[in-house]
Design a protein around this motif. Structure first.
Motif, mmCIF file in Angstrom:
data_model
loop_
_atom_site.group_PDB
_atom_site.id
_atom_site.type_symbol
_atom_site.label_atom_id
_atom_site.label_comp_id
_atom_site.label_asym_id
_atom_site.label_seq_id
_atom_site.Cartn_x
_atom_site.Cartn_y
_atom_site.Cartn_z
ATOM 1 N N LEU A 9 -0.068 3.936 -0.078
ATOM 2 C CA LEU A 9 0.591 3.931 -1.378
ATOM 3 C C LEU A 9 1.903 4.707 -1.374
ATOM 4 N N LEU A 10 2.129 5.534 -0.342
ATOM 5 C CA LEU A 10 3.384 6.260 -0.220
ATOM 6 C C LEU A 10 4.401 5.526 0.648
ATOM 7 N N SER A 11 3.985 4.425 1.228
ATOM 8 C CA SER A 11 4.864 3.690 2.135
ATOM 9 C C SER A 11 5.733 2.695 1.374
ATOM 10 N N ALA A 12 6.770 2.210 2.056
ATOM 11 C CA ALA A 12 7.670 1.228 1.437
ATOM 12 C C ALA A 12 6.968 -0.102 1.191
ATOM 13 N N LYS A 13 5.935 -0.418 1.991
ATOM 14 C CA LYS A 13 5.219 -1.681 1.827
ATOM 15 C C LYS A 13 4.518 -1.765 0.475
ATOM 16 N N ALA A 14 4.160 -0.621 -0.077
ATOM 17 C CA ALA A 14 3.465 -0.610 -1.369
ATOM 18 C C ALA A 14 4.409 -0.873 -2.529
ATOM 19 N N ARG A 15 5.709 -0.774 -2.277
ATOM 20 C CA ARG A 15 6.704 -0.967 -3.336
ATOM 21 C C ARG A 15 7.472 -2.264 -3.080
ATOM 22 N N SER A 16 6.848 -3.375 -3.357
ATOM 23 C CA SER A 16 7.481 -4.673 -3.138
ATOM 24 C C SER A 16 7.935 -5.322 -4.438
ATOM 25 N N LEU A 17 7.835 -4.590 -5.543
ATOM 26 C CA LEU A 17 8.260 -5.088 -6.844
ATOM 27 C C LEU A 17 9.260 -4.109 -7.441
ATOM 28 N N SER A 18 10.347 -4.627 -7.958
ATOM 29 C CA SER A 18 11.390 -3.768 -8.523
ATOM 30 C C SER A 18 11.621 -4.120 -9.983
ATOM 31 N N LEU A 19 11.384 -3.144 -10.858
ATOM 32 C CA LEU A 19 11.699 -3.348 -12.267
ATOM 33 C C LEU A 19 13.189 -3.575 -12.467
ATOM 34 N N LYS A 20 13.985 -2.948 -11.615
ATOM 35 C CA LYS A 20 15.434 -3.103 -11.695
ATOM 36 C C LYS A 20 15.818 -4.565 -11.514
ATOM 37 N N ARG A 21 15.135 -5.251 -10.572
ATOM 38 C CA ARG A 21 15.456 -6.660 -10.330
ATOM 39 C C ARG A 21 15.042 -7.519 -11.523
ATOM 40 N N ILE A 96 4.322 -7.410 -17.669
ATOM 41 C CA ILE A 96 3.325 -7.513 -16.606
ATOM 42 C C ILE A 96 3.629 -6.513 -15.496
ATOM 43 N N ALA A 97 4.914 -6.339 -15.179
ATOM 44 C CA ALA A 97 5.300 -5.394 -14.131
ATOM 45 C C ALA A 97 4.981 -3.953 -14.542
ATOM 46 N N ILE A 98 5.262 -3.592 -15.787
ATOM 47 C CA ILE A 98 4.942 -2.247 -16.276
ATOM 48 C C ILE A 98 3.434 -2.043 -16.278
ATOM 49 N N PHE A 99 2.703 -3.050 -16.695
ATOM 50 C CA PHE A 99 1.244 -3.007 -16.692
ATOM 51 C C PHE A 99 0.732 -2.842 -15.263
ATOM 52 N N SER A 307 0.031 -3.929 -2.670
ATOM 53 C CA SER A 307 1.371 -3.537 -3.099
ATOM 54 C C SER A 307 1.558 -3.946 -4.557
ATOM 55 N N ASN A 308 2.486 -3.308 -5.239
ATOM 56 C CA ASN A 308 2.679 -3.652 -6.655
ATOM 57 C C ASN A 308 3.220 -5.067 -6.826
ATOM 58 N N GLY A 309 3.900 -5.582 -5.806
ATOM 59 C CA GLY A 309 4.348 -6.968 -5.861
ATOM 60 C C GLY A 309 3.188 -7.946 -5.815
ATOM 61 N N GLU A 310 2.192 -7.656 -4.979
ATOM 62 C CA GLU A 310 1.002 -8.513 -4.893
ATOM 63 C C GLU A 310 0.213 -8.474 -6.200
ATOM 64 N N ILE A 311 0.086 -7.284 -6.770
ATOM 65 C CA ILE A 311 -0.638 -7.169 -8.040
ATOM 66 C C ILE A 311 0.098 -7.918 -9.146
ATOM 67 N N PHE A 312 1.414 -7.809 -9.166
ATOM 68 C CA PHE A 312 2.221 -8.502 -10.178
ATOM 69 C C PHE A 312 2.035 -10.014 -10.088
ATOM 70 N N GLU A 313 2.078 -10.555 -8.884
ATOM 71 C CA GLU A 313 1.917 -11.999 -8.718
ATOM 72 C C GLU A 313 0.517 -12.443 -9.117
ATOM 73 N N ASP A 314 -0.490 -11.675 -8.712
ATOM 74 C CA ASP A 314 -1.862 -12.032 -9.059
ATOM 75 C C ASP A 314 -2.083 -11.953 -10.563
ATOM 76 N N MET A 315 -1.584 -10.900 -11.177
ATOM 77 C CA MET A 315 -1.733 -10.729 -12.619
ATOM 78 C C MET A 315 -0.955 -11.803 -13.376
ATOM 79 N N GLY A 316 0.239 -12.144 -12.885
ATOM 80 C CA GLY A 316 1.026 -13.195 -13.517
ATOM 81 C C GLY A 316 0.339 -14.547 -13.442
ATOM 82 N N ARG A 317 -0.245 -14.864 -12.278
ATOM 83 C CA ARG A 317 -0.978 -16.133 -12.151
ATOM 84 C C ARG A 317 -2.180 -16.172 -13.085
ATOM 85 N N LYS A 318 -2.885 -15.057 -13.198
ATOM 86 C CA LYS A 318 -4.046 -15.018 -14.093
ATOM 87 C C LYS A 318 -3.621 -15.258 -15.538
#
Length: 344
Positions: A9-21, A96-99, A307-318
């Motif tokens: 969770l401290l690695s860069a791989k865990a941060r694959s989603l950017s609110l800035k984007r 969804i990203a904030i969630f 990663s938060n990107g994976e969670i975002f995609e899964d949550m968005g699909r749901k």
């Protein structure tokens, strides 16, 4: 010198989603992302009315499709939990990203501030996401080693000021009728392939009025595969399970871990996150939506190594796969759920 590996969770791989984007997206980019979450990257889409999957006519000026089969006109949110939306699509993606990033849940007040919308809007929006997580959860049978436990909420009775006026709060007649038990069944994974970590693999939660033999036995028979090993404490609610499964028990009055290594720590780990969500974020769980909150904490436990990107995609699909829900259309106009979701 011993080299310690960095926590995932401290690695860069865990941060694959950017609110800035997401905040920097144009309307067209937000529309394309929402479309991809719902139907994938191909040109074919599914009509929400008749279900025909095809390359339907696209009306560019309105960003809508017209079905080639039934001639129904639909948008990217038609038939989903976000149908009849009034906010821009970008706001729903950001929500969804904030969630996603709120690992112990998020209050509607904080979400309203982050999105700059009314509290009522944020409240319904957060519950629509929770509803999607609950309706799209995997309810196939658990197997292997499974930890069971229950925890009570909404049952705290404040003691009287003077000792002479206080009552025995352990007795049923002195407890609140709104008291409910959140019951959890959590499957242990021996090893997660990518991160080589032991812990819980899948979590199912249910709400009941009290931890009892009838409900626990019925839930175990329905959601636990034959031949599994169940780990529980010494509460009598689990006594009937000895006839159906291999049972391992731990007496918490004597030890947290039995001499043979038996614990129900995976269930306790879930309740740790659940309580932090209750005390630190939401503060109060209404019984009508307690099942939604309990399942949200279970989802966050099961995806803790994503990663938060994976969670975002899964949550968005749901969210895009969940049909328009009657409980969340006109909520503030009085259309509210009438019954709570109880396991039995």
């Amino acid at each position: 010198m011993t080299k310690h590996s960095q926590h995932f969770l401290l690695s860069a791989k865990a941060r694959s989603l950017s609110l800035k984007r997401l905040y920097g997206m144009s309307d067209d980019e937000a529309f394309a992302l929402f479309r991809e979450l719902r139907w994938g990257s191909g040109e074919e889409v599914a009509c929400p009315r008749c279900g025909v999957v095809a390359k339907h006519w696209f009306i560019k000026t309105r960003r809508q499709w017209r079905c080639r089969d039934c001639k129904h006109t639909f948008s990217v949110t038609s038939g989903t939990i976000f149908a009849f939306h009034k906010l821009p699509l970008q706001d729903y993606l950001v929500a969804i990203a904030i969630f996603t990033n709120a690992v112990k849940g998020i209050s509607a007040l904080q979400l309203s501030r982050d999105l700059d919308v009314q509290y009522k809007t944020a409240f319904v929006l957060a519950h629509k996401i929770r509803e999607s997580l609950l309706e799209q959860r995997d309810t196939s049978a658990l197997s292997g080693e499974i930890h069971l436990d229950g925890a009570y909420v909404n049952g705290c009775v404040r003691p009287r000021n003077k000792k002479a006026d206080r009552v025995d709060r352990r007795k049923a007649e002195n407890q609140k009728p709104a008291k409910r038990c959140v019951f959890v069944m959590r499957q242990k994974c021996a090893e997660l392939a990518e991160h080589q970590t032991v812990g819980g693999a899948r979590t199912l939660t249910f709400v009941m009025k009290q931890e009892n033999q009838t409900d626990v036995s019925a839930l175990a028979s329905r959601f636990v595969a034959s031949g599994s090993t169940l780990c529980a404490d010494e509460a009598n609610a689990y006594d009937l399970l000895h006839a159906k499964f291999r049972m391992r028990r731990v007496n918490h009055q004597e030890a947290y871990r039995a001499d043979d290594g038996t614990t129900n720590n995976l269930a306790e780990s879930y309740f740790s996150r659940f309580r932090r969500m209750q005390y630190g974020q939401v503060h109060k769980f209404g019984n009508l939506y307690l099942a939604n909150y309990a399942n949200e904490a279970a989802y966050r436990e099961d995806t803790r190594r994503w990663s938060n990107g994976e969670i975002f995609e899964d949550m968005g699909r749901k969210c895009t796969q969940t049909r328009t829900h009657r409980d969340w259309c006109g909520y503030w106009q009085g259309n509210k759920r009438q019954q709570e979701r109880l396991a039995a």
